[in-house]
Design a protein around this motif. Structure first.
Motif, PDB file in Angstrom:
ATOM      1  N   ARG A 172      20.303  -8.783  20.954  1.00 51.53           N
ATOM      2  CA  ARG A 172      21.735  -9.095  20.945  1.00 51.53           C
ATOM      3  C   ARG A 172      22.265  -9.231  22.376  1.00 51.53           C
ATOM      4  NH1 ARG A 172      23.264  -9.155  15.825  1.00 51.53           N
ATOM      5  NH2 ARG A 172      21.882  -8.036  14.385  1.00 51.53           N
ATOM      6  N   PRO A 210      25.666 -10.129  25.071  1.00 52.84           N
ATOM      7  CA  PRO A 210      27.130 -10.122  25.194  1.00 52.84           C
ATOM      8  C   PRO A 210      27.697 -11.479  24.804  1.00 52.84           C
ATOM      9  CG  PRO A 210      26.095  -9.147  27.138  1.00 52.84           C
ATOM     10  CD  PRO A 210      24.995  -9.770  26.338  1.00 52.84           C
ATOM     11  N   VAL A 264      21.192   1.779  25.120  1.00 50.20           N
ATOM     12  CA  VAL A 264      22.203   1.248  24.203  1.00 50.20           C
ATOM     13  C   VAL A 264      23.410   2.178  24.213  1.00 50.20           C
ATOM     14  CG1 VAL A 264      22.736   0.562  21.834  1.00 50.20           C
ATOM     15  CG2 VAL A 264      20.428   0.205  22.738  1.00 50.20           C
ATOM     16  N   ASP A 293      29.080   0.079  23.599  1.00 52.44           N
ATOM     17  CA  ASP A 293      29.487  -1.314  23.781  1.00 52.44           C
ATOM     18  C   ASP A 293      28.350  -2.313  23.598  1.00 52.44           C
ATOM     19  OD1 ASP A 293      32.142  -0.645  24.378  1.00 52.44           O
ATOM     20  OD2 ASP A 293      31.674  -0.368  26.510  1.00 52.44           O
ATOM     21  N   ASP A 294      27.121  -1.821  23.455  1.00 49.75           N
ATOM     22  CA  ASP A 294      25.936  -2.692  23.466  1.00 49.75           C
ATOM     23  C   ASP A 294      25.426  -3.030  22.072  1.00 49.75           C
ATOM     24  OD1 ASP A 294      25.964  -2.607  26.280  1.00 49.75           O
ATOM     25  OD2 ASP A 294      24.809  -0.754  26.286  1.00 49.75           O
ATOM     26  N   ALA A 295      26.335  -3.192  21.124  1.00 52.55           N
ATOM     27  CA  ALA A 295      25.988  -3.557  19.743  1.00 52.55           C
ATOM     28  C   ALA A 295      25.033  -2.574  19.085  1.00 52.55           C
ATOM     29  CB  ALA A 295      25.399  -4.971  19.686  1.00 52.55           C
ATOM     30  N   HIS A 321      28.238  -7.759  20.186  1.00 48.96           N
ATOM     31  CA  HIS A 321      27.922  -7.132  21.480  1.00 48.96           C
ATOM     32  C   HIS A 321      29.103  -7.359  22.421  1.00 48.96           C
ATOM     33  CE1 HIS A 321      25.919  -5.930  25.087  1.00 48.96           C
ATOM     34  NE2 HIS A 321      24.701  -5.951  24.582  1.00 48.96           N
ATOM     35  N   ARG A 350      20.798  -6.055  24.296  1.00 45.58           N
ATOM     36  CA  ARG A 350      20.221  -4.932  23.556  1.00 45.58           C
ATOM     37  C   ARG A 350      18.911  -5.348  22.918  1.00 45.58           C
ATOM     38  NH1 ARG A 350      21.343  -3.344  17.584  1.00 45.58           N
ATOM     39  NH2 ARG A 350      19.840  -5.053  17.569  1.00 45.58           N
TER      40      ARG A 350
END
Length: 263
Positions: free
Chosen positions: A104, A106, A152, A155-157, A223, A229
């Motif tokens: 994933r 951003p 992770v 905020d990083d899905a 993300h 991620r």
């Protein structure tokens, strides 16, 4: 003092798995393995961590990987010990790799795969994946596993987990017997039956593994961070069906408790 590889779960952690449907294993594999795996995945998708301008898709999927870093990450002594504790010694198949990998990035775009769901485990030869099935014995799956190959944060899905939802799904599956329910049947109401469950996020440092009950309801999310991620989401496969002649494992104990069966 014991080495990290020698440490299995405490009794409290096993009970947490039964109650909540998952347990977080920190330092389940090394950060060096995580980096080696990430480097290989970057090469697979033809992108680079140094060229974010080329990260134009919110998610890219890589299939099952059988190269050495992934085999080693799935088979550390510590994880083998925990597999024994949760599934039962001799009742699971040694992983031959890891996958799939939803990588994933951003993005302001929606990923299109972020609905709540349960991972079904048999009948996967049907061309319509909504007809794939799960049953109350969890035929074909011993655990759902989340292997973090990158750090992770919230905020990083990170995968969203509905705490305790495995109990609700077990009760629903009981009515369908050995034939089980299809993904279409399980998702007919959007998993509204688990909507009141507290949501936990599968965050952690690279090398963290979440071992989850097969019936745990979970979801991806967009993300909103800065760093891609990298995560694998394989099953741990059982050697066979549950054997009633053997002592019940924590996976089975959770199902029995949910369904009101005696231990």
């Amino acid at each position: 003092m014991p080495k990290i590889d020698d440490l299995g779960l405490t009794a409290g952690q096993v009970q947490q798995f039964i109650d909540d449907g998952f347990v977080k294993i920190e330092q389940a594999f090394t950060t060096d393995l995580a980096k080696t795996g990430r480097d290989e995945l970057w090469a697979d998708i033809g992108l680079s961590p140094d060229e974010p301008e080329k990260w134009v898709q919110p998610v890219i999927r890589v299939g099952f990987k059988t190269s050495p870093p992934f085999v080693e990450a799935a088979n550390t002594p510590r994880l083998h010990r925990v597999y024994d504790q949760l599934v039962g010694e001799g009742r699971w198949l040694t992983p031959k790799g890891l996958g799939t990998f939803p990588i994933r990035f951003p993005s302001s775009d929606l990923p299109g795969d972020d609905g709540w769901h349960v991972d079904v485990s048999f009948g996967t030869d049907h061309p319509d994946f909504m007809e794939w099935r799960a049953n109350v014995k969890s035929s074909g799956r011993a655990l759902l596993m989340l292997f973090l190959f990158s750090d992770v944060s919230a905020d990083d899905a990170p995968t969203k987990i509905r705490k305790g939802s495995h109990m609700v799904i077990a009760r629903q599956l009981l009515a369908y017997g050995d034939a089980g329910a299809t993904l279409r049947q399980l998702s007919a109401n959007g998993y509204a039956s688990t909507a009141d469950c507290k949501v936990e996020l599968a965050t952690g440092a690279a090398g963290t593994v979440y071992l989850c009950h097969p019936f745990l309801v979970h979801a991806a999310q967009p993300h909103r961070g800065r760093h891609p991620r990298f995560m694998a989401q394989p099953p741990l496969l059982p050697k066979g069906e549950f054997d009633p002649a053997l002592p019940p494992s924590p996976v089975q104990l959770a199902i029995r408790r949910a369904c009101g069966l005696t231990f």
